[in-house]
Design an enzyme around this catalytic site. Sequence first.
Site, PDB file in Angstrom:
ATOM      1  N   TYR A 297       0.838  -1.195   0.000  1.00  0.00           N
ATOM      2  CA  TYR A 297       0.000   0.000   0.000  1.00  0.00           C
ATOM      3  C   TYR A 297       0.876   1.248   0.000  1.00  0.00           C
ATOM      4  O   TYR A 297       1.698   1.456   0.896  1.00  0.00           O
ATOM      5  CB  TYR A 297      -0.898  -0.014   1.227  1.00  0.00           C
ATOM      6  CG  TYR A 297      -2.101   0.901   1.135  1.00  0.00           C
ATOM      7  CD1 TYR A 297      -3.329   0.415   0.722  1.00  0.00           C
ATOM      8  CD2 TYR A 297      -2.022   2.236   1.504  1.00  0.00           C
ATOM      9  CE1 TYR A 297      -4.451   1.232   0.660  1.00  0.00           C
ATOM     10  CE2 TYR A 297      -3.126   3.064   1.441  1.00  0.00           C
ATOM     11  CZ  TYR A 297      -4.340   2.553   1.016  1.00  0.00           C
ATOM     12  OH  TYR A 297      -5.443   3.379   0.950  1.00  0.00           O
ATOM     13  N   TYR A 341      -5.776   5.200  -7.241  1.00  0.00           N
ATOM     14  CA  TYR A 341      -5.982   5.135  -5.798  1.00  0.00           C
ATOM     15  C   TYR A 341      -7.382   4.599  -5.545  1.00  0.00           C
ATOM     16  O   TYR A 341      -8.357   5.337  -5.593  1.00  0.00           O
ATOM     17  CB  TYR A 341      -5.808   6.523  -5.179  1.00  0.00           C
ATOM     18  CG  TYR A 341      -6.056   6.571  -3.690  1.00  0.00           C
ATOM     19  CD1 TYR A 341      -5.282   5.831  -2.815  1.00  0.00           C
ATOM     20  CD2 TYR A 341      -7.052   7.378  -3.151  1.00  0.00           C
ATOM     21  CE1 TYR A 341      -5.488   5.881  -1.448  1.00  0.00           C
ATOM     22  CE2 TYR A 341      -7.269   7.448  -1.784  1.00  0.00           C
ATOM     23  CZ  TYR A 341      -6.487   6.699  -0.941  1.00  0.00           C
ATOM     24  OH  TYR A 341      -6.688   6.756   0.415  1.00  0.00           O
TER      25      TYR A 341
END
Length: 388
Positions: A297, A341
């Site tokens: 991430y 995203y």
Amino acid sequence: MSLLRPDGLGGRAAVAGIGATEFSKDSGRSELSLAVEAVRAALDDAGLAPGDVDGLVTFTMDTSPEITVAQAAGIGELTFFSRVHYGGGAACATVQQAALAVAAGVAEVVVCYRAFNERSGRRFGSGVQRREPSAEGAALGWQLPFGLLTPASWVAMAAQRYLHVYGLTPEVFGHVAVTDRRYAANNPAAYFHGKPITLADHAASRWIAEPLRLLDCCQETDGGQAVVVTTAERARDLRHPPAVVLAAAQGAGRGQEAMTSFYRDGLTGLPEMGVVARQLWQTSGLRPADVDVAVLYDHFTPFVLMQLEEFGFCGPGEGGDFVAAGALPINTHGGQLGEAYLHGMNGIAEAVRQLRGTSVNQVPGAARALVTAGTGVPTSGLVLGTDT
């Protein structure tokens, strides 16, 4: 404390389908429409119909409730529905929830989804605009009066301490940005397709919150992503080779807050990801050397380095050199810095593609993939593997 023994989930569930919308800056349609498009695409990929679905899992902070998505997508009765808290920290936990459901027999086909207009609508990067009274709001009250108003500013505190303790410069963060954008340049689905960057580009980008520059921060995206989870047995009969859930974990550390855990003993690590790492290694029986590809991430580059260190790929302060050496393929879709995203859901999809052998940046023979969710918050992770 962390689990003392492996849990019983490993090998009992698999990701059988993945689907996404276009990733854009202005989708021109509702978040519900994006969610339904992603869910249907994932079902098509698996070779399943809406009527096969009996479970849905999503995040909190989602405007498309499970029952509304079910109705709009043509899904019938649900025997399982769930939401996971803490923003991007929920990504891998949605698959964990789905895997637990199918392993326990309370559902057979569960779709995990995330869809939002995060660029044209609500922008998470804009920080705190208004908050109802809550315990989380009270915690933020210790930071906001001093100008720490956005996620970038909260992460900058830890990033600055990391550089100071290990005697490093912001260039170490640039290695993550350059790596992500190199992979994104080859990915037609990525917003930054065809647009690699250099360390000089990173160093020339404007300050956001020192020591973070623009190219240390993930983009903001409109779009949706969904994944289909079912039993490992059923997945073997579907359209694609299954990506088996070898281990799944959630983690929150001592003194945990949501992005503002500044009162711990140190700021140079991510204890919540350490909790996840210990559980994943214990349940899967794997170690860092066994991982073929990692999807970490990357809402902000410093936390990628800290994740590598928490998982034991390298020592404290060595993450930048590790990324620069290229020993482990990381974020082969381009990450949230380069592709989109989607609160980490698109990273799960990339891990599945790697295991299927269909990634645009394919790692030869990839059989084990590590995936992580949002850091700085209570988080989650997965180890996925081929069905061997």
